[in-house]
Design an enzyme around this catalytic site. Structure first.
Site, PDB file in Angstrom:
ATOM      1  N   LYS A 170      30.732  44.282  42.644  1.00 39.74           N
ATOM      2  CA  LYS A 170      31.820  45.022  41.978  1.00 39.74           C
ATOM      3  C   LYS A 170      31.979  44.551  40.532  1.00 39.74           C
ATOM      4  O   LYS A 170      32.217  45.366  39.628  1.00 39.74           O
ATOM      5  CB  LYS A 170      33.121  44.796  42.768  1.00 39.74           C
ATOM      6  CG  LYS A 170      34.388  45.336  42.103  1.00 39.74           C
ATOM      7  CD  LYS A 170      34.468  46.837  42.141  1.00 39.74           C
ATOM      8  CE  LYS A 170      35.740  47.351  41.462  1.00 39.74           C
ATOM      9  NZ  LYS A 170      36.976  46.848  42.074  1.00 39.74           N
ATOM     10  N   ASN A 188      33.617  49.152  32.344  1.00 42.22           N
ATOM     11  CA  ASN A 188      34.993  49.004  31.866  1.00 42.22           C
ATOM     12  C   ASN A 188      35.122  48.965  30.359  1.00 42.22           C
ATOM     13  O   ASN A 188      35.927  49.680  29.768  1.00 42.22           O
ATOM     14  CB  ASN A 188      35.632  47.755  32.490  1.00 42.22           C
ATOM     15  CG  ASN A 188      36.180  48.017  33.870  1.00 42.22           C
ATOM     16  OD1 ASN A 188      35.550  48.699  34.674  1.00 42.22           O
ATOM     17  ND2 ASN A 188      37.349  47.475  34.166  1.00 42.22           N
ATOM     18  N   LYS A 202      47.323  41.469  37.743  1.00 41.23           N
ATOM     19  CA  LYS A 202      46.170  41.314  36.868  1.00 41.23           C
ATOM     20  C   LYS A 202      45.616  39.895  36.983  1.00 41.23           C
ATOM     21  O   LYS A 202      46.360  38.939  37.237  1.00 41.23           O
ATOM     22  CB  LYS A 202      46.567  41.594  35.416  1.00 41.23           C
ATOM     23  CG  LYS A 202      46.941  43.039  35.131  1.00 41.23           C
ATOM     24  CD  LYS A 202      45.734  43.940  35.164  1.00 41.23           C
ATOM     25  CE  LYS A 202      46.079  45.353  34.715  1.00 41.23           C
ATOM     26  NZ  LYS A 202      44.899  46.246  34.783  1.00 41.23           N
ATOM     27  N   ASN A 223      40.494  42.597  40.417  1.00 44.25           N
ATOM     28  CA  ASN A 223      39.200  42.575  39.746  1.00 44.25           C
ATOM     29  C   ASN A 223      38.762  41.124  39.527  1.00 44.25           C
ATOM     30  O   ASN A 223      39.588  40.215  39.513  1.00 44.25           O
ATOM     31  CB  ASN A 223      39.276  43.285  38.389  1.00 44.25           C
ATOM     32  CG  ASN A 223      39.145  44.792  38.519  1.00 44.25           C
ATOM     33  OD1 ASN A 223      38.461  45.293  39.409  1.00 44.25           O
ATOM     34  ND2 ASN A 223      39.784  45.520  37.622  1.00 44.25           N
ATOM     35  N   GLY A 257      47.995  48.492  44.008  1.00 46.69           N
ATOM     36  CA  GLY A 257      48.954  48.038  44.994  1.00 46.69           C
ATOM     37  C   GLY A 257      49.779  49.167  45.580  1.00 46.69           C
ATOM     38  O   GLY A 257      50.055  49.200  46.787  1.00 46.69           O
ATOM     39  N   GLU A 284      41.869  42.746  31.373  1.00 48.60           N
ATOM     40  CA  GLU A 284      41.236  41.683  32.158  1.00 48.60           C
ATOM     41  C   GLU A 284      39.825  41.371  31.670  1.00 48.60           C
ATOM     42  O   GLU A 284      39.032  40.798  32.403  1.00 48.60           O
ATOM     43  CB  GLU A 284      41.181  42.094  33.632  1.00 48.60           C
ATOM     44  CG  GLU A 284      42.534  42.284  34.278  1.00 48.60           C
ATOM     45  CD  GLU A 284      42.419  42.763  35.710  1.00 48.60           C
ATOM     46  OE1 GLU A 284      42.846  42.036  36.625  1.00 48.60           O
ATOM     47  OE2 GLU A 284      41.898  43.878  35.914  1.00 48.60           O
TER      48      GLU A 284
END
Length: 300
Positions: free
Chosen positions: A179, A187, A76, A102, A12, A261
């Site tokens: 993605k 991740n 998140k 995400n 952000g 996440e």
């Protein structure tokens, strides 16, 4: 435009800073430590092309979204509904809430909280981190793919003018899944090893593991009827070379003792796989190990 950034962490702050730098009226809604540093010194943007302090408004209150034409929603995935409820009373009728998050289902979830407002999904390709309070460090890329809406074209033009490569696509769902597959491959491995992408892929057996993860993700996507954009295998092979020093957001969360996440990344593949009767053992192991590390941290 008048722009509010809900959840001004690394992502952000980067996009809000780029728009502010281009002359838009931007307010970052950030945590107190971050906000104090920005109030004092401006937002320190250390990017691949410039290093400067950008002066813009900052707040710790959700009410700062009031009168914004555009809200960059960057919280998140774990906080999508709760953060949406916080900003709902203050949103202008004609606002576009753009999800820079995400995962693949945030916009859908947010629409249930904000049924009277325009919500659009976006795919974010950027490597950033918070290097300290009020200091965002950019390691690479920064492009966006935005879902069509009444104002998406105008928003895309504003981003492009601000130096952010942006396109509006009718297959954002497929791009979000592309993605997601990258995130599922990298991740958790980066988080478990606490290594950046470039070193992660050098681990023995890691590339084979990532291929297994991609196989499972594509099987689930196919069963869901998703047309995944691009070549997922080639994208996974390419990412480490393009961002060798980047730690995944999951790795950054675990390093700071924060909840990750992972439930919306590998965990989503596990959940959808179970519902569809598709075995996803590689994703299940990565999800379970990250959850174990989170629980270990929670116990202190």
């Amino acid at each position: 435009m008048k722009v509010a950034v809900m959840g001004a962490g690394a992502v952000g702050s980067y996009y809000g800073g780029m728009l502010a730098r281009a002359g838009h009226e931007v307010v970052l809604i950030a945590r107190p430590q971050h906000a104090r540093a920005i109030e004092r010194d401006g937002l320190h943007m250390e990017t691949t092309s410039f290093d400067e302090h950008v002066h813009l408004a900052v707040s710790t209150e959700a009410s700062a979204v009031q009168d914004a034409n555009l809200v960059l929603f960057c919280v998140k995935s774990t906080d999508t509904e709760s953060a949406g409820a916080l900003i709902r009373p203050y949103l202008a009728a004609d606002v576009l809430v753009l999800c820079l998050q995400n995962g693949v289902d945030n916009a859908e979830r947010l629409r249930t909280v904000l049924p009277q407002h325009a919500v659009a999904a976006a795919v974010v390709y950027v490597a950033t981190e918070m290097a300290g309070p009020g200091h965002v460090k950019h390691h690479g890329r920064g492009d966006l793919v935005i879902e069509p809406s009444n104002t998406s074209e105008a928003v895309a033009r504003a981003f492009i003018a601000a130096g952010v490569a942006t396109e509006v696509s009718g297959n954002v769902r497929g791009a979000l899944w592309a993605k997601l597959i990258l995130n599922c491959a990298y991740n958790a491995v980066s988080a478990i090893a606490q290594l950046p992408y470039g070193k992660t892929v050098q681990g023995e057996g890691v590339k084979d593991l990532m291929r297994d993860v991609v196989d499972e993700c594509l099987a689930v996507a196919k069963a869901e009827g998703v047309q995944v954009t691009g070549d997922a295998y080639a994208a996974v092979d390419k990412l480490a070379g393009g961002m060798p020093r980047q730690f995944s957001s999951t790795a950054q969360d675990l390093a700071r003792g924060k909840r990750s996440e992972i439930d919306y990344l590998n965990g989503l593949i596990v959940k959808r796989g179970e519902a569809l009767g598709i075995a996803v053992p590689a994703n299940r192991v990565l999800w379970a190990l990250v959850k174990l590390l989170e629980s270990k941290q929670a116990r202190g």
